[in-house]
Every structure is written in C-alpha cells, then in structure tokens.
Design a protein around this motif. Structure first.
Motif, mmCIF file in Angstrom:
data_model
loop_
_atom_site.group_PDB
_atom_site.id
_atom_site.type_symbol
_atom_site.label_atom_id
_atom_site.label_comp_id
_atom_site.label_asym_id
_atom_site.label_seq_id
_atom_site.Cartn_x
_atom_site.Cartn_y
_atom_site.Cartn_z
ATOM 1 N N LEU A 13 10.877 12.076 6.833
ATOM 2 C CA LEU A 13 9.682 11.981 7.673
ATOM 3 C C LEU A 13 9.957 11.318 9.017
ATOM 4 C CD1 LEU A 13 6.947 11.064 5.029
ATOM 5 C CD2 LEU A 13 7.574 13.313 5.943
ATOM 6 N N ALA A 14 11.189 10.864 9.233
ATOM 7 C CA ALA A 14 11.535 10.269 10.529
ATOM 8 C C ALA A 14 11.792 11.337 11.588
ATOM 9 C CB ALA A 14 12.766 9.381 10.379
ATOM 10 N N TYR A 15 12.284 12.489 11.160
ATOM 11 C CA TYR A 15 12.618 13.580 12.083
ATOM 12 C C TYR A 15 11.941 14.854 11.608
ATOM 13 C CZ TYR A 15 16.323 10.150 12.722
ATOM 14 O OH TYR A 15 17.020 8.984 12.907
ATOM 15 N N PRO A 16 11.307 15.586 12.489
ATOM 16 C CA PRO A 16 11.260 15.369 13.931
ATOM 17 C C PRO A 16 10.266 14.300 14.383
ATOM 18 C CG PRO A 16 10.053 17.360 13.362
ATOM 19 C CD PRO A 16 10.701 16.885 12.102
ATOM 20 N N GLY A 17 9.315 13.907 13.560
ATOM 21 C CA GLY A 17 8.333 12.892 13.943
ATOM 22 C C GLY A 17 7.105 12.988 13.062
ATOM 23 N N MET A 18 6.100 12.135 13.377
ATOM 24 C CA MET A 18 4.886 12.108 12.560
ATOM 25 C C MET A 18 3.607 12.139 13.388
ATOM 26 S SD MET A 18 5.541 12.181 9.319
ATOM 27 C CE MET A 18 4.038 11.586 8.550
ATOM 28 N N GLU A 19 3.724 12.116 14.714
ATOM 29 C CA GLU A 19 2.536 12.017 15.556
ATOM 30 C C GLU A 19 2.327 13.276 16.379
ATOM 31 O OE1 GLU A 19 0.448 9.573 15.333
ATOM 32 O OE2 GLU A 19 1.703 8.382 13.981
ATOM 33 N N GLY A 20 1.130 13.860 16.288
ATOM 34 C CA GLY A 20 0.758 14.980 17.134
ATOM 35 C C GLY A 20 1.760 16.115 17.095
ATOM 36 N N ALA A 21 2.121 16.592 18.295
ATOM 37 C CA ALA A 21 3.050 17.706 18.407
ATOM 38 C C ALA A 21 4.458 17.321 17.979
ATOM 39 C CB ALA A 21 3.071 18.223 19.846
ATOM 40 N N ASP A 22 4.758 16.022 17.901
ATOM 41 C CA ASP A 22 6.094 15.576 17.534
ATOM 42 C C ASP A 22 6.443 15.899 16.084
ATOM 43 O OD1 ASP A 22 6.382 14.599 20.040
ATOM 44 O OD2 ASP A 22 6.123 12.485 19.505
ATOM 45 N N ASP A 30 0.833 -1.193 0.000
ATOM 46 C CA ASP A 30 0.000 0.000 0.000
ATOM 47 C C ASP A 30 0.874 1.252 0.000
ATOM 48 O OD1 ASP A 30 -2.214 -1.595 0.109
ATOM 49 O OD2 ASP A 30 -2.411 -1.484 2.293
ATOM 50 N N PHE A 31 0.445 2.270 -0.747
ATOM 51 C CA PHE A 31 1.152 3.544 -0.758
ATOM 52 C C PHE A 31 0.688 4.413 0.408
ATOM 53 C CE2 PHE A 31 2.297 2.531 -5.115
ATOM 54 C CZ PHE A 31 3.557 3.114 -5.222
ATOM 55 N N GLU A 32 1.638 5.091 1.038
ATOM 56 C CA GLU A 32 1.337 6.085 2.055
ATOM 57 C C GLU A 32 1.851 7.427 1.558
ATOM 58 O OE1 GLU A 32 -0.459 5.469 4.464
ATOM 59 O OE2 GLU A 32 -0.180 3.418 5.187
ATOM 60 N N PHE A 33 1.127 8.490 1.877
ATOM 61 C CA PHE A 33 1.510 9.821 1.418
ATOM 62 C C PHE A 33 1.910 10.671 2.618
ATOM 63 C CE2 PHE A 33 0.536 14.293 0.634
ATOM 64 C CZ PHE A 33 1.294 14.521 -0.509
ATOM 65 N N GLY A 34 3.092 11.259 2.546
ATOM 66 C CA GLY A 34 3.549 12.172 3.591
ATOM 67 C C GLY A 34 4.212 13.380 2.966
ATOM 68 N N SER A 35 4.293 14.455 3.708
ATOM 69 C CA SER A 35 4.920 15.673 3.198
ATOM 70 C C SER A 35 5.693 16.363 4.311
ATOM 71 C CB SER A 35 3.872 16.626 2.611
ATOM 72 O OG SER A 35 2.898 16.958 3.580
ATOM 73 N N VAL A 45 13.495 4.216 6.523
ATOM 74 C CA VAL A 45 13.667 4.172 5.069
ATOM 75 C C VAL A 45 13.307 5.512 4.443
ATOM 76 C CG1 VAL A 45 13.272 1.698 4.952
ATOM 77 C CG2 VAL A 45 11.333 3.251 4.697
ATOM 78 N N ASN A 46 12.702 6.407 5.224
ATOM 79 C CA ASN A 46 12.383 7.761 4.771
ATOM 80 C C ASN A 46 12.863 8.730 5.844
ATOM 81 O OD1 ASN A 46 11.184 10.248 4.096
ATOM 82 N ND2 ASN A 46 9.459 9.246 3.093
ATOM 83 N N THR A 47 14.103 9.204 5.703
ATOM 84 C CA THR A 47 14.714 10.057 6.727
ATOM 85 C C THR A 47 13.957 11.360 6.904
ATOM 86 O OG1 THR A 47 16.876 9.115 6.189
ATOM 87 C CG2 THR A 47 16.860 11.171 7.427
ATOM 88 N N MET A 61 12.632 25.855 10.697
ATOM 89 C CA MET A 61 11.417 25.194 11.162
ATOM 90 C C MET A 61 11.081 24.033 10.244
ATOM 91 S SD MET A 61 7.916 24.662 10.815
ATOM 92 C CE MET A 61 7.138 25.937 9.853
ATOM 93 N N GLU A 62 10.640 22.907 10.825
ATOM 94 C CA GLU A 62 10.227 21.731 10.071
ATOM 95 C C GLU A 62 8.851 21.285 10.538
ATOM 96 O OE1 GLU A 62 13.612 18.718 9.407
ATOM 97 O OE2 GLU A 62 14.146 19.741 11.264
ATOM 98 N N TYR A 63 8.050 20.853 9.589
ATOM 99 C CA TYR A 63 6.730 20.329 9.935
ATOM 100 C C TYR A 63 6.413 19.163 9.010
ATOM 101 C CZ TYR A 63 1.708 20.047 10.821
ATOM 102 O OH TYR A 63 0.459 19.602 11.153
ATOM 103 N N ASN A 64 6.135 17.988 9.600
ATOM 104 C CA ASN A 64 5.779 16.788 8.850
ATOM 105 C C ASN A 64 4.277 16.539 8.948
ATOM 106 O OD1 ASN A 64 8.481 16.385 8.319
ATOM 107 N ND2 ASN A 64 8.767 14.830 9.888
ATOM 108 N N MET A 65 3.715 15.965 7.906
ATOM 109 C CA MET A 65 2.301 15.608 7.946
ATOM 110 C C MET A 65 2.053 14.393 7.059
ATOM 111 S SD MET A 65 0.639 18.716 5.677
ATOM 112 C CE MET A 65 -1.013 18.051 5.852
ATOM 113 N N GLY A 66 0.949 13.705 7.295
ATOM 114 C CA GLY A 66 0.609 12.532 6.506
ATOM 115 C C GLY A 66 1.030 11.242 7.169
ATOM 116 N N GLN A 67 1.423 10.261 6.357
ATOM 117 C CA GLN A 67 1.824 8.950 6.859
ATOM 118 C C GLN A 67 3.222 8.614 6.345
ATOM 119 O OE1 GLN A 67 -1.297 9.135 5.026
ATOM 120 N NE2 GLN A 67 -2.190 9.759 6.982
ATOM 121 N N THR A 68 3.831 7.613 6.983
ATOM 122 C CA THR A 68 5.149 7.158 6.584
ATOM 123 C C THR A 68 5.213 5.639 6.642
ATOM 124 O OG1 THR A 68 7.520 7.226 7.143
ATOM 125 C CG2 THR A 68 5.965 7.408 8.957
#
Length: 357
Positions: free
Chosen positions: A53-62, A1-6, A49-51, A31-38
């Motif tokens: 979106l690994a940092y700073p994180g993908m959940e909530g305030a992280d 399945d494909f996941e989309f993140g930005s 495997v996707n650096t 400033m960095e802001y991640n959203m979506g899935q990984t």
C-alpha cells in the motif's frame, strides 16, 4: 486501531510472435490501484510497514499507476527490458524475500531495501543475463522516481542512475544458493543530509548539494530445506549488507537477515512463511536532527540514530486462487519524537488475503 486497505492489480502480456511480430518480443502492461487506509508512518516509523500500500500511493490520484515495458529476448538466457519499470519487482534478487508486499514479507526493508538511489518505479533499460552458474544485470534509468507519472515529460532532466549486479550460483551442502554484489551510482544533485540541521530552525546557512551518490551492497541466499519429492517446496536463509555515500541518503549503512519460503509440511507445500530482522543506521545529519519545541507553535522533533525491526508472517494457501495470512512486526522507530509524542518500540499486527484470477 485496525485500518483496512486493498490493492488491485492487472497484468496484460502481449506475445509478439503470436500477434505477427517477431520471436522473443513481449509487451507488458501492469496496472495497480490502492484503496482504503494504511498504517504506514504510524508510531514514528520511516520505512513502510506495508509495502503493497506504500506504492504507488494512497491519496487521490496517487493511488493509481501503470507500468508499461517491452522485453526482447536475445537468447534463452539473455534479455533487454525497456520502459517504465517497477524496480521493487525487477531488481529483487532473493528467492525467499521480495513479493512486492503482496506475498511474503510486508516491510519494505525485507521486500526490497530502499537506499534513496534505486527508486521504486523508473524509466530506463536493463540488460539481464542468467544461467545455472551466474546472473548479471546492468541498468540505466532516470534518477527521478516515475511513481504516478505516465509519459516522457522531464525524463533525465535531473540526472541518470547506473545500476549493476552480479552473483554466482553456489551449491553448499548440495543446496542451491547465491553470493552477489550490486551497486548503483546517481548523478542527480540532492540536498546533503549532513547539513539538514541548518534548516530546522533556519540558520541562514546554505544547505549544500550532494552529487555523485552511490550505494554498494553484498547479498546472499542459501537453501536450507528442499523437499526431495517436490523441488519447488523449499525454504532458506537470505541477507544483505549495504553502504552508501552517507551524504545524499538518510542512511549510512543497513543490513538485513531473514529466513523464509515454504514450510516442510507435506500437506502444505504452497504455504509461505518467513521471519527477518533489519537495521538501518542513519547518516550523521539525520541522526543528529533535534528541533527544540517552540512555545505555542511547535512541539519539537527528534530523530533516532536509526530504525530497526523484526517481522514474522505465515500465509496459508487455502485454494489455488485464495490465500489468507497473518503478520507481526516490532519496529524501533526512526523518529524518536514528533508532534509532542515520544516513540520507542511499536508493534503492528496485520492480516492479508489474496485472490488470484
């Protein structure tokens, strides 16, 4: 399945001389802001495997973070950097790797090989000096990661990490390259990985702490091709070989080898491509971890002796502000069995676009 993140990133640079302060002083906020899935962690993989979106994180305030640091140039070749620093960016020593996962390689092992000592975001200071013959970097920073932490709370409460690297600029075959070593030493106490199997399931034995952890790495790069009419269009070979103390890190040793840069096509001078291989050998306690199934409650867990992988990517710069690329990875997973699922080899296919403002 494909996941989309930005990932969204903004950088503000204040030039001290232009705002009435002194020459050579800069203040930088990123400033960095991640959203979506990984897909990080899928298929029993431990290394992201996707650096990007690994940092700073993908959940909530992280998913949001900011680095603020100051730079003072002492001369054209020497500078001091102080503040909250992105180590993945600042301590990358490869012209043909790196890129924060935003450009070039995706996998963390080929972007900035993790070793559990040089953590991603740190608070501290670096002295950096470079010229046509050599590069030297010295650093001291808080041993705890500052990912998702802003301010000065609990700084250096668990110890300090010392970092040093040096390389010599070479010109083999009349092509530029470098040969260097880097090392890091941490005073932070962590649980010894040699005793981790005593905790799963609990045996009553105490898991000892390991301090005075260290990592030592040899690294190199060598330009293989350079356009005579455009020195910025080039590609080359790069690699690293690292060893750790083996008790305070999940890995005993690791190595990577890759080739990357710009393709030799006259009409595509700004495109990027690369392929690389990495291998992480786990420390004894981690590789021997085997938790048997517990009827009706736990399906079992088992580690491999290490994690290795291959990656290939190509990124086309279609305009000065837009690029589009594809990436393929094949990973021999570090986790052999989890949640009743057996893992062996897993493939990842990804697509990435970037817009620059």
């Amino acid at each position: 399945d494909f996941e989309f993140g930005s990932k969204f990133g903004f950088t503000t640079i204040f030039n001290g001389e232009k705002i009435g302060l002194w020459k050579g002083f800069f203040a930088i906020a990123r400033m960095e802001y991640n959203m979506g899935q990984t897909v990080n962690g899928r298929g029993g993989t431990l290394l992201p495997v996707n650096t990007a979106l690994a940092y700073p994180g993908m959940e909530g305030a992280d998913r949001w973070d900011m680095n603020i640091y100051l730079i003072q140039f002492l001369s054209k070749t020497d500078k001091i950097v102080l503040g909250k620093i992105n180590n993945i960016d600042l301590s990358n020593f490869s012209t043909f790797g790196g890129g924060l996962g935003i450009k070039n390689f995706y996998n963390n092992a080929l972007v900035s090989p993790p070793n559990a000592i040089t953590v991603p975001y740190v608070f501290g200071a670096y002295y950096m000096s470079g010229n046509e013959k050599r590069d030297i970097t010295l650093g001291i920073y808080d041993s705890n990661s500052r990912v998702n932490k802003i301010g000065f709370e609990d700084l250096f409460s668990d110890g300090v990490t010392f970092f040093a690297s040096a390389d010599l600029i070479t010109h083999f075959f009349d092509k530029k390259g470098k040969q260097g070593i880097l090392g890091a030493y941490s005073t932070k106490d962590v649980r010894s990985t040699d005793d981790i199997e005593d905790f799963f399931p609990p045996t009553g034995n105490y898991i000892g702490e390991e301090s005075n952890r260290w990592v030592l790495t040899y690294f190199f790069e060598q330009t293989l091709y350079q356009n005579p009419a455009n020195a910025k269009q080039s590609f080359g070979l790069f690699g690293q070989l690292g060893v750790t103390d083996g008790e305070g890190s999940i890995s005993d040793n690791y190595f990577l080898l890759g080739v990357g840069g710009n393709p030799p096509f006259a009409k595509r001078p700004k495109d990027n491509w690369g392929m690389g291989y990495f291998n992480y050998s786990f420390s004894d306690g981690v590789s021997e971890l085997n938790i048997p199934p517990m009827a009706g409650s736990f399906p079992g867990f088992r580690m491999n002796s290490g994690e290795s992988g291959f990656e290939f990517f190509y990124e086309a710069h279609l305009t000065n502000w837009f690029s589009l690329g594809a990436d393929y990875q094949y990973i021999s997973s570090g986790i052999e069995k989890a949640m009743g699922i057996e893992n062996s080899g897993v493939s990842f296919l990804g697509f990435r676009s970037m817009i620059r403002f």
